[in-house]
Write an enzyme that holds these catalytic residues in place. Structure first.
Site, PDB file in Angstrom:
ATOM      1  N   CYS A 331       0.837  -1.201   0.000  1.00 50.07           N
ATOM      2  CA  CYS A 331       0.000   0.000   0.000  1.00 50.07           C
ATOM      3  C   CYS A 331       0.877   1.259   0.000  1.00 50.07           C
ATOM      4  CB  CYS A 331      -0.972  -0.026   1.175  1.00 50.07           C
ATOM      5  SG  CYS A 331      -2.404   1.058   0.937  1.00 50.07           S
ATOM      6  N   HIS A 430      -3.711  -5.565   1.301  1.00 49.26           N
ATOM      7  CA  HIS A 430      -3.505  -5.875   2.717  1.00 49.26           C
ATOM      8  C   HIS A 430      -3.971  -7.298   2.998  1.00 49.26           C
ATOM      9  CE1 HIS A 430      -2.415  -1.851   4.044  1.00 49.26           C
ATOM     10  NE2 HIS A 430      -3.410  -1.374   3.322  1.00 49.26           N
TER      11      HIS A 430
END
Length: 482
Positions: A331, A430
């Site tokens: 991310c 994630h």
């Protein structure tokens, strides 16, 4: 079994007293007995979040509590989520969606609006479930925050629910914490507390009993349960990075601990792997020699990138790559691997542009729309197309030639990037280590050949059962009150 409380609130004398764990344990215990139970936290401040089935964002602890209750996570379980982007500002998320970026003073004035969202969610849950188990935030004794409080006694008074006060004996001063907290409350708030839980006790209970008797005499309230210190739990942390256990494995993984690091629960599976030695690298420390460096997610990518450089870690990463090491960016960490990160509207802080690490041919622009999605797919590297399940939660949009060689295929679309030399992997995903097949594939890509693997779902379920078993005395005491 019927439960005498339609709403029961768990508050703590301090942060990290064990509120989240007690709520999760009660949810699991009540579920076992056939009670339709749901967790609820009016306001959470955390950088660890989860994506819900209804496409929103809530605190990671409430997602764990939902699992304990046998429910899919829903935005009504945590209607207000604050994600700090600086020491005085935070992203305000209401009912799972970003509402604004506010400083602390502006948000304090905004709490009357936020309370309405809290009450709406609570009412919806009351209509669907037999019992709402509520987690407070921080401590109700924070008298500077009592005006317009929506997280602790302000909420309890508004909905007229009983409160259990939890204190952590392991940090010391447990009796002072409890008596001191009561002294900071109003008379009506003190009456609302039906008893205490002393958490994380280890030792001879006989030595504690004189203190328990004194506490009950001083306060006129019962100690409902003394809960043991449980070692080796695998539970998602609400925010703070939990201490890493002693080194076990020979495969070394280093994670730079960024000031606004988000969703560090991504690495819980690595903590549990018997062949992995995981280190969170703190400020002022050099990145140690490692097989794999992982740049984690960030709530303020440009700010954390500047901080990483100030630590001298960019040179450590470059040296690591020169000697053949592997790097993963997740991310915000993925965004740092590119050529540039721009934030023209100031979504994560001051508007502007930052030169990134230049390790992938990619540029990222922060935009107002946050991508929130539960996803599943397969790894694009290796020979097995290992399945991967996770979630995306980011405001940046990345473009560039590096994306032509993806790291994963998510629902059929390419996702992330793999460098041409095979040393760097970047992804917005994630939870990428959370399936046994994916963690094995990722570690094999990074250089670890092992027959051992980790099933995070099984570990989590076993830990929830352990804390529920240990918390049975509290449920018994609550049933005996009536």
């Amino acid at each position: 079994m019927s439960f005498p409380y339609s709403t029961l609130m768990i508050q703590g004398t301090t942060s990290d007293a064990g509120k989240s764990t007690v709520v999760a344990a009660l949810c699991r215990l009540l579920k076992r007995r056939g009670v339709r139970v749901v967790p609820f936290k009016p306001q959470n401040m955390a950088l660890n979040s989860a994506v819900t089935a209804d496409g929103g964002e809530i605190g990671r602890a409430q997602a764990l509590q939902a699992i304990a209750a046998g429910l899919p996570p829903h935005t009504d379980m945590n209607p207000i989520l604050l994600k700090p982007s600086s020491d005085i500002g935070a992203q305000v998320i209401i009912h799972g969606k970003v509402r604004a970026e506010m400083n602390a003073r502006d948000y304090h004035q905004y709490k009357t609006v936020a309370m309405q969202a809290v009450l709406e969610s609570h009412e919806r849950l009351l209509q669907q479930y037999d019992c709402v188990v509520v987690e407070g935030a921080g401590s109700p004794a924070e008298i500077n925050l009592r005006d317009r409080d929506i997280a602790n006694m302000g909420f309890a008074e508004k909905v007229d629910c009983p409160v259990i006060l939890v204190a952590d004996i392991d940090r010391g001063g447990v009796f002072a914490h409890i008596v001191g907290t009561l002294s900071c409350l109003s008379e009506s708030e003190r009456r609302r507390i039906i008893g205490f839980v002393i958490n994380r006790f280890r030792g001879d209970i006989k030595l504690l009993e004189p203190g328990l008797e004194w506490l009950e005499q001083q306060t006129g309230k019962p100690v409902l349960a003394v809960l043991p210190y449980l070692h080796g739990l695998f539970l998602d942390a609400e925010d703070a990075v939990q201490p890493v256990q002693a080194s076990r494995g020979a495969f070394r993984v280093a994670v730079p601990s960024l000031p606004r690091m988000s969703n560090h629960t991504d690495f819980d599976a690595l903590r549990a792997h018997p062949d992995v030695d995981l280190h969170f690298v703190r400020a002022g420390q050099p990145i140690p020699q490692a097989d794999l460096i992982i740049l984690p997610g960030s709530k303020n990518t440009r700010g954390d990138l500047a901080w990483l450089r100030a630590q001298g870690w960019e040179a450590h990463i470059q040296r690591h790559l020169r000697y053949g090491g592997k790097v993963i960016g997740v991310c915000g960490g993925f965004q740092m691997l590119g050529r540039e990160v721009t934030d023209p509207l100031g979504m994560e802080g001051k508007a502007g542009a930052s030169t990134a690490l230049g390790l992938l041919d990619m540029a990222t622009e922060m935009r107002p729309e946050k991508r929130l999605m539960q996803v599943q797919g397969v790894c694009a590297f290796g020979d097995t197309q290992a399945p991967v399940i996770g979630y995306e939660i980011h405001m940046g949009v990345s473009t560039g030639g590096a994306l032509a060689t993806p790291a994963f295929f998510i629902d059929g679309r390419p996702e992330g990037a793999l460098s041409a030399d095979g040393q760097i992997l970047g992804t917005y995903l994630h939870g990428l280590f959370d399936t046994p097949q994916a963690i094995s594939a990722l570690l094999q890509w990074a250089g670890l050949n092992s027959d051992n693997t980790v099933d995070t779902s099984a570990l989590r379920e076993a830990s929830l059962d352990r804390i529920a078993d240990a918390t049975q005395p509290l449920l018994d005491a609550l049933l005996a009150i009536q």
